[in-house]
Design an enzyme around this catalytic site. Sequence first.
Site, PDB file in Angstrom:
ATOM      1  N   SER A 107       0.822  -1.211   0.000  1.00 10.76           N
ATOM      2  CA  SER A 107       0.000   0.000   0.000  1.00 10.76           C
ATOM      3  C   SER A 107       0.853   1.256   0.000  1.00 10.76           C
ATOM      4  CB  SER A 107      -0.892   0.025   1.241  1.00 10.76           C
ATOM      5  OG  SER A 107      -1.582   1.258   1.292  1.00 10.76           O
ATOM      6  N   LYS A 119      -4.246  -6.776   3.779  1.00  5.41           N
ATOM      7  CA  LYS A 119      -4.295  -5.651   2.829  1.00  5.41           C
ATOM      8  C   LYS A 119      -5.751  -5.347   2.450  1.00  5.41           C
ATOM      9  CE  LYS A 119      -2.943  -2.502  -0.144  1.00  5.41           C
ATOM     10  NZ  LYS A 119      -3.943  -2.215  -1.108  1.00  5.41           N
ATOM     11  N   HIS A 151      -7.179  -3.419   5.181  1.00  2.95           N
ATOM     12  CA  HIS A 151      -6.628  -2.065   5.056  1.00  2.95           C
ATOM     13  C   HIS A 151      -7.467  -1.261   4.060  1.00  2.95           C
ATOM     14  CE1 HIS A 151      -4.357   0.832   2.637  1.00  2.95           C
ATOM     15  NE2 HIS A 151      -3.676   1.131   3.739  1.00  2.95           N
ATOM     16  N   ASN A 152      -7.747  -1.868   2.932  1.00  2.00           N
ATOM     17  CA  ASN A 152      -8.506  -1.137   1.911  1.00  2.00           C
ATOM     18  C   ASN A 152      -9.941  -0.875   2.347  1.00  2.00           C
ATOM     19  OD1 ASN A 152      -6.160  -1.414   0.430  1.00  2.00           O
ATOM     20  ND2 ASN A 152      -7.253  -1.697  -1.483  1.00  2.00           N
ATOM     21  N   GLU A 168      -9.746   1.937   4.485  1.00  2.00           N
ATOM     22  CA  GLU A 168      -9.520   3.111   3.615  1.00  2.00           C
ATOM     23  C   GLU A 168     -10.869   3.627   3.082  1.00  2.00           C
ATOM     24  OE1 GLU A 168      -6.402   2.459   0.569  1.00  2.00           O
ATOM     25  OE2 GLU A 168      -7.874   3.077  -0.912  1.00  2.00           O
TER      26      GLU A 168
END
Length: 478
Positions: A128, A183, A186-187, A190
């Site tokens: 990222s 990940k 994480h997104n 986000e």
Amino acid sequence: MPCDIAVIGLGVMGRNIALNLADQSHKVAVYNRSRGKVDLMLEEVTENQTVVAVDDLAELQQQLVAPRKVLLMLTAGAAVDSVIEQLLQALEPGDIIIDGGNSNFHDTQRRWEMLKQKGMLFVGAGISGGEEGARYGPSIMPGGDKAAWSLIKPLLQSIAAKTDDGEVCCQWVGEGGAGHYVKMIHNGIEYGDMQLIAESWSVMQAIGISEQRIADAFRQWNDGVLQSYLIEITADILQQKDDDGVLRVHRIVDSAGQKGTGRWTAIDSLELGAPLTLISEAVYARVLSSFKQQRSKAAQKLPIIREPFSGDLDNVLSSCHDALYASKIISYTQGFMQMRLAAAEYGWNLEYGNIALLWRAGCIIRSLFLTDIKQAFETDPALESLMMDDFFAEALQGAEDGWRAICTLGIQQAVPMPAMNAGLIFYDGYRTETLPANLLQAQRDYFGAHTYHRIDKVETESFHTHWTGDGSEEKVDG
Ligand code: 6PG
């Protein structure tokens, strides 16, 4: 001269990662299906860097130091499978394939199992940080075959972001698809952060706070508990004007794109039974935004008429800050809850404090706040919910009045704020000892004899009421 690593796929991320590796004195072989991107990249290479172009994947056998390390920077999906298929001809058992794209963790899990059978080491590494991060220090979340870690660690850690106190934002996450899972979360986070910021902007605009004041507020918030990359870029965006003085953002079509990682996070939450309400609302908000034509028609037929706001604007600004902070705590609470459920379901040993540290620098959700999350998991590694950590519990209680005021204002003013409301509703739901689910259970038992448990009996005992008969209750076996 054999190379230390090969990078396959020279799109924006691949090119920048390759240059980053070369900056760190690694010798890098590069390959791209169309030669044009290779030539473009070679133009950027300086004399201190060693970058070798490869025209055919079969050449990698000679070009790389064994065990060979190949980093795929490809669009997630079929392209990854196709290149892995070709690499099977070029590589040997013991060689390492790292997928640095945004692959779905189910695919990573499948590829890891398949390559294991062939004696190859597969790593799914979430990366990222966008273009800038890839070039100068991304956050890297590697998972897969642990045997690969000691061999790729020096390479990956050398290019990763470092926190101000020197911690490296690249640590082993776990087996199989764990890296890409983290990940994905994480997104999802986000998406949540971005939507919460957009909702705050939208309610502040709706009640007539000036553009400059809003931009200043975001800039100021970036000096406190909300300090984060996304707040910082929002303050920048809200300063950018077209030549006629109109903010550029007002000229951008309000239909949000998405490549899929947020949607995967929401899908997985349903599969795991994780209450990921805030991030899921953020995904739906993007989906609703894409119905632009229908929304335009509805805006004519069912217009929103707002009463002029007569309250104190400074109060709203300060409440908005608190609402954003509290909702953000809920979003991360839900994200970490989901990772805990995923770890149990998929057999990973995730270390939540370390994950917070991985996101502390380099990535899109980097923020000061992650230091507090790391601290919470250090204090109690078994923490079920961030809301139960003393620091965050106090923060939520302190922000609650402002948060509730902003959600109420949004409802009154017909400003859609799905993520912020979902956060508040979750906060209330999670700390409600008796939810009306007892009535749901009674309804289920009424129409389907699905049985229920009694609060005054052990949980292993089930009961059914003859609702339409004499109202008697029977104990049901099994
Ligand atoms: C990152 C970003 C990165 C990318 C997403 C955007 O961590 O660097 O998350 O992965 O910007 O692909 O995703 P959407 O197109 O779904 O907004």
